[in-house]
Design an enzyme around this catalytic site. Structure first.
Site, short mmCIF file in Angstrom:
data_model
loop_
_atom_site.label_atom_id
_atom_site.label_comp_id
_atom_site.label_asym_id
_atom_site.label_seq_id
_atom_site.Cartn_x
_atom_site.Cartn_y
_atom_site.Cartn_z
N ASP A 14 0.82 -1.22 0.00
CA ASP A 14 0.00 0.00 0.00
C ASP A 14 0.85 1.27 0.00
O ASP A 14 0.70 2.14 0.86
CB ASP A 14 -0.94 0.02 1.22
N GLU A 183 -11.58 1.21 -2.31
CA GLU A 183 -10.84 1.49 -1.07
C GLU A 183 -9.58 2.29 -1.41
O GLU A 183 -9.42 2.78 -2.52
CB GLU A 183 -10.46 0.17 -0.38
#
Length: 499
Positions: A14, A183
């Site tokens: 991420d 997301e």
């Protein structure tokens, strides 16, 4: 000059990136490992070094006394505002936290809870220079909140410490045909628009979306701007847009690679004639590309090898929970001296907080370390492990008869305790060189050298990830429950070499 993807071939999950002057800084998810929030530095977006961590302990400390491998720090965002670095992240069980610092190396503030709640993840702030307003967007984890596929927006106090409203759903992924698991939003201002660059479709097979609106609270229009197409890069998404001093645009994102975790790719980016971003090769990830137009830099990558000078370990290592005093002892020579910590869970490395870990390399590699066991305690053990939902390790153990044995053990994902992968062997000197060869598909072959040459041990072990975290390499020293000091083990000359 060209570069080849991935530019970070290990589990830097991420990623988010910010540029300050001529320097680029990257942070990534660290989940339940300590220290957390790794900080990487580059001058060319290709060669990266690990320069520190922004989070020295997970809070509240009592929650992380024992391993919580898939919890903790999820999907951080890093920004630079008012001469300070800011990092926001979501702990899915607690809420949205923030830390900040005047310099990338700190000192970083203690975590500040900006919004409490279950399932609040992937926050990203924006200080709008045009209006002076501040905003924050975040996503939702269905496992904690029962909600997913939505992005919620807030007005934020300009000092970054609190939100000024109850929040509003600004993007509902259920209303976008074909989109699911929206997301990881990253929030920007560009060309008079509010932009949200956000992934959808899940970590293994998803895509990168771009959404834009004239106002922060919407309505937003959307477009898919990066997807696998006919490449071998599955699920290319969730990352960061960054602009170089000369005005070049680039996008860093991850690719989910099973036991290797989420490796980081660099994609060229431009703004099309219609005002939308074009990433990679017309929306497909590139395997090789001309380097960014930045000053040439020497090859660099986050460190892996360690001689442990003075008993200290390098920045590449993290514990599997908040550390306690006495786990590692500093001394005058080289070598990592780990205390054989007593535990009722010595039979299961997944439950042990005092495992010192680093990321599994993404290319075929050999891992080697020398080990000496200094404990006289029956049952005391130390070794080199591949740690995931399943684990395997090789090392030394003091037997009940007082002898030292070479042992090789493993546990399957559903197993509650380890068992032998090979028959124990005498290790009369209490010393051994340990080696794990990690081949294609993270298939691991264990071997040892007791002084009479290297020998293989046990069958091949296939490394496995946790749910969200790639497999880890680990060093540990343990002893069964009891009283008194249980001795220690020394690790020296830790090396990872390419095969």
């Amino acid at each position: 000059m060209t570069y080849t993807n991935p530019v970070l071939d290990a589990d830097w999950s991420d990623p988010d990136v910010v540029r300050v002057g001529d320097d680029f800084y990257l942070t990534a998810s660290s989940f339940g490992r300590v220290p957390g929030l790794p900080l990487l530095h580059s001058r060319d977006l290709v060669n990266w070094t690990l320069v520190g961590h922004a989070l020295q302990r997970l809070e509240p400390a009592a929650e992380f006394r024992t391993p919580r491998h898939d919890c903790g720090v999820w999907a951080p965002s890093i920004r630079h505002h008012e001469d300070r670095f800011w990092i926001y992240w979501g702990d899915p069980d607690q809420g949205i936290f923030q830390v900040n610092a005047p310099e990338i190396r700190g000192p970083w503030t203690r975590p500040h809870l900006v919004k409490a709640g279950k399932g609040l993840i992937d926050p990203c702030p924006l200080w709008d220079e045009e209006s002076g307003e501040a905003y924050l967007v975040h996503a939702w984890a269905k496992s904690r909140s029962g909600v997913k596929n939505r992005l919620t927006g807030h007005r934020m106090h300009p000092d970054g410490t609190e939100l000024l409203d109850e929040g509003k759903v600004i993007v509902d992924g259920d209303r976008i045909p074909g989109w699911f698991t929206l997301e990881g939003p990253k929030l920007y201002r560009h060309d008079g628009w509010f932009w949200i660059l956000a992934p959808a479709g899940g970590v293994e097979t998803g895509w990168q979306g771009a959404l834009r609106s004239r106002g922060f609270f919407g309505p937003y229009e959307e477009r898919i701007v990066l997807e696998q197409k006919d490449t071998d890069v599955n699920g290319p998404h969730q990352g960061a847009w960054v602009r170089t001093p000369s005005g070049e645009d680039w996008f860093l994102h991850f690719q989910h690679k099973g036991p290797y975790g989420r490796v980081v790719h660099l994609q060229p980016m431009r703004w099309g004639a219609d005002g939308w971003p074009v990433i990679g090769d017309d929306g497909a990830p590139v395997a090789e590309h001309e380097k960014p137009g930045l000053p040439a830099q020497p090859p660099a990558a986050p460190a892996t090898d360690d001689d442990f000078p003075g008993g200290r370990f390098g920045r590449q290592w993290s514990w599997t929970a908040n550390p306690r005093a006495g786990w590692a002892t500093q001394h005058s020579g080289d070598g990592l001296r780990l205390t054989c910590v007593r535990s009722a869970d010595a039979h299961d490395l997944r439950r042990i907080p005092n495992v010192l870990t680093q990321r599994l390399p993404g290319t075929p590699s050999a891992v080697e370390v020398d080990l000496t066991l200094h404990s006289e305690e029956p049952g005391a053990r130390a070794g080199l492990a591949v740690l995931g939902d399943a684990f395997g390790w090789i090392g030394l153990q003091r037997g009940s008869d007082g002898t030292v044995q070479l042992v090789h053990r493993f546990a399957e994902p559903v197993a509650e305790r380890e068992r032998d992968a090979a028959h124990p062997l005498p290790a009369p000197e209490g010393r051994v060189r340990l080696r794990i060869e990690i081949g294609a598909g993270a298939r691991c072959r264990f071997s040892y050298d007791l002084g009479d040459g290297p020998r293989s041990s046990g069958p091949v072990f296939a490394a496995t990830p946790w749910r969200w975290v790639g497999a880890l390499l680990g060093l540990f020293a343990l002893a069964p429950t009891g009283t008194g000091h249980a001795g220690a083990a020394t690790f020296t000359h830790f090396r990872i070499t390419s095969l």
